[in-house]
Design a protein around this motif. Sequence first.
Motif, short mmCIF file in Angstrom:
data_model
loop_
_atom_site.label_atom_id
_atom_site.label_comp_id
_atom_site.label_asym_id
_atom_site.label_seq_id
_atom_site.Cartn_x
_atom_site.Cartn_y
_atom_site.Cartn_z
N GLY A 57 -10.56 -8.02 8.76
CA GLY A 57 -11.19 -6.92 9.48
C GLY A 57 -10.73 -5.55 9.02
O GLY A 57 -11.23 -4.54 9.54
N TYR A 58 -9.83 -5.48 8.04
CA TYR A 58 -9.35 -4.17 7.60
C TYR A 58 -10.41 -3.38 6.84
O TYR A 58 -10.25 -2.16 6.65
N ASP A 59 -11.49 -4.04 6.45
CA ASP A 59 -12.58 -3.29 5.82
C ASP A 59 -13.36 -2.47 6.84
O ASP A 59 -14.25 -1.70 6.46
N GLU A 60 -13.04 -2.59 8.13
CA GLU A 60 -13.62 -1.72 9.15
C GLU A 60 -12.87 -0.40 9.28
O GLU A 60 -13.38 0.55 9.88
N ILE A 61 -11.66 -0.35 8.75
CA ILE A 61 -10.84 0.86 8.81
C ILE A 61 -10.80 1.55 7.46
O ILE A 61 -10.89 2.77 7.37
N PHE A 62 -10.67 0.75 6.41
CA PHE A 62 -10.60 1.27 5.04
C PHE A 62 -11.86 0.86 4.28
O PHE A 62 -12.64 0.02 4.75
N THR A 63 -12.05 1.43 3.10
CA THR A 63 -13.24 1.16 2.31
C THR A 63 -12.86 0.55 0.97
O THR A 63 -11.68 0.47 0.61
N ASP A 64 -13.88 0.19 0.21
CA ASP A 64 -13.67 -0.35 -1.14
C ASP A 64 -13.18 0.73 -2.10
O ASP A 64 -12.82 0.42 -3.24
N GLU A 65 -13.16 1.97 -1.65
CA GLU A 65 -12.59 3.05 -2.45
C GLU A 65 -11.08 3.17 -2.25
O GLU A 65 -10.44 4.02 -2.87
N GLU A 66 -10.53 2.32 -1.39
CA GLU A 66 -9.09 2.38 -1.08
C GLU A 66 -8.37 1.06 -1.31
O GLU A 66 -7.21 1.05 -1.72
N PHE A 67 -9.06 -0.03 -1.04
CA PHE A 67 -8.46 -1.35 -1.25
C PHE A 67 -9.52 -2.29 -1.83
O PHE A 67 -10.72 -2.01 -1.75
N ALA B 270 -6.02 2.75 -6.12
CA ALA B 270 -4.68 2.54 -5.56
C ALA B 270 -4.12 3.85 -5.00
O ALA B 270 -3.47 3.85 -3.95
N ARG B 271 -4.37 4.96 -5.68
CA ARG B 271 -3.93 6.25 -5.16
C ARG B 271 -4.60 6.56 -3.82
O ARG B 271 -3.96 7.01 -2.88
N ASN B 272 -5.91 6.30 -3.75
CA ASN B 272 -6.62 6.52 -2.50
C ASN B 272 -6.04 5.68 -1.37
O ASN B 272 -5.83 6.16 -0.25
N GLY B 273 -5.80 4.39 -1.67
CA GLY B 273 -5.25 3.50 -0.65
C GLY B 273 -3.88 3.94 -0.19
O GLY B 273 -3.56 3.90 1.01
N HIS B 274 -3.07 4.36 -1.12
CA HIS B 274 -1.73 4.86 -0.80
C HIS B 274 -1.81 6.07 0.13
O HIS B 274 -1.13 6.13 1.16
N GLU B 275 -2.66 7.01 -0.20
CA GLU B 275 -2.78 8.22 0.61
C GLU B 275 -3.33 7.93 2.00
O GLU B 275 -2.84 8.45 3.00
N ARG B 276 -4.35 7.07 2.07
CA ARG B 276 -4.98 6.79 3.35
C ARG B 276 -4.06 5.97 4.26
O ARG B 276 -3.99 6.20 5.47
N ALA C 294 0.83 -1.21 0.00
CA ALA C 294 0.00 0.00 0.00
C ALA C 294 0.86 1.25 0.00
O ALA C 294 0.57 2.23 -0.71
N GLY C 295 1.92 1.24 0.80
CA GLY C 295 2.77 2.41 0.89
C GLY C 295 3.46 2.76 -0.41
O GLY C 295 3.83 3.92 -0.64
N ASN C 296 3.64 1.77 -1.28
CA ASN C 296 4.27 1.99 -2.58
C ASN C 296 3.26 2.12 -3.72
O ASN C 296 3.67 2.22 -4.89
N GLY C 297 1.98 2.14 -3.41
CA GLY C 297 0.98 2.50 -4.40
C GLY C 297 0.43 1.40 -5.26
O GLY C 297 -0.19 1.67 -6.30
N LEU C 298 0.59 0.14 -4.85
CA LEU C 298 -0.11 -0.93 -5.55
C LEU C 298 -1.60 -0.88 -5.20
O LEU C 298 -1.99 -0.39 -4.15
N LEU C 299 -2.42 -1.41 -6.08
CA LEU C 299 -3.82 -1.68 -5.73
C LEU C 299 -3.80 -3.00 -4.96
O LEU C 299 -3.53 -4.06 -5.53
N VAL C 300 -4.09 -2.95 -3.67
CA VAL C 300 -3.88 -4.11 -2.81
C VAL C 300 -5.19 -4.86 -2.60
O VAL C 300 -6.22 -4.28 -2.25
N PHE C 301 -5.14 -6.18 -2.82
CA PHE C 301 -6.25 -7.08 -2.55
C PHE C 301 -6.08 -7.64 -1.14
O PHE C 301 -5.02 -8.18 -0.80
N VAL C 302 -7.15 -7.51 -0.31
CA VAL C 302 -7.09 -7.86 1.10
C VAL C 302 -8.31 -8.69 1.46
O VAL C 302 -9.44 -8.32 1.11
N ALA C 303 -8.12 -9.79 2.17
CA ALA C 303 -9.24 -10.61 2.61
C ALA C 303 -10.11 -9.85 3.60
O ALA C 303 -9.59 -9.23 4.54
N ARG C 304 -11.43 -9.90 3.41
CA ARG C 304 -12.33 -9.24 4.36
C ARG C 304 -12.21 -9.83 5.75
O ARG C 304 -12.46 -9.15 6.76
N SER C 305 -11.84 -11.10 5.85
CA SER C 305 -11.75 -11.76 7.15
C SER C 305 -10.69 -11.15 8.05
O SER C 305 -10.70 -11.38 9.26
#
Length: 346
Positions: free
Chosen positions: A263-273, A300-306, A250-261
Amino acid sequence: MRIVIVGNYNEKRAGANFYATVRKLTNGFIRNGHHVMTLSDRDVAREVHKWGIWRGGDAAANARLVELCRSFRPDLLVFFHADKITNDTVREIRAAQPSLRVAVVSIDALFLPENVERIHRFAEIADATFITTAGHHLDQFVTPTHKVAFIPNPTDPSIETLQCFAEGDLPYDFLCTISTERSTPWRGQMMRDIQQRVPEARYAYYGLEGQRSLQGQDYFNAIASAKMGLNLNRSDDHYLYSSDRFAQYAGNGLLVFVARSTGYDEIFTDEEFVFYRDLDELADKLRYFLKNDGERQRIARNGHERYHAFFSERLVARFIEEVVTDRPLSADYAWPTDIHGSLSTK
């Protein structure tokens, strides 16, 4: 504040671990205005052992820490997987400096028995331990004199400097790096299943049998060559646990795929990862972003920034400082800030 950080700075690899979390947190404390001294306990022990002083390496690392604390008089001592340091050494240091606070940082998973044993061992002499897993799993480490809190894997703008989201023409579509598939063969199988379901993507896979794992600049070069990355942990059923791969991707700006299990979807949104529940959803979303590169770049830009905004090395270092010194939290941190247990004087 004067701070001593003891951890594996891994000098034997000559800079290959320049992106290690211990280095990011060292930067974070310094950038927050603290005077920081570091000790690489394993490297000190290794150098002594190299000269034939059998079993003398560990003793030398402990003696070096005592000497450093005697000279520097730190206010805070931070242990980062400092396996060579004994509890008796910490007790000796604390006896000479009763006001010293001691923090432990653990980024290894709690499903690894050796890490659980390490945390329990250090809990005997630490004021607080910070773990990259959240939730009820932390309760097992609470004692009458020791508290526990979650921290995320930090990112560092001086280390994660790539902006893959800004690139439209890259050699690979989908990156996945693991150290090896021997201990978790299901990860290798999942990587192969993705490739079978979405054969049109260009894959950069590392750590599978026959495909080398990466470190150092080779690793960052692999990130720089890809558009998207899969954060594939050894287990995704511990709340908010992730390897530090998440911060690196994420810090290097990839579009990161993350398992919902996770719990990171409670901090970030589908607009970021890109969050997925199973292999079918992952494959569907991969196909979508292969066809919609502008959306890939935007998210990916949103995820990087957030990620940089929420989980910076300075914020994580400041949280550690505030919790271990019993100060009120100075920010509305994006991650769960529950403190497990209470603190009394050791």
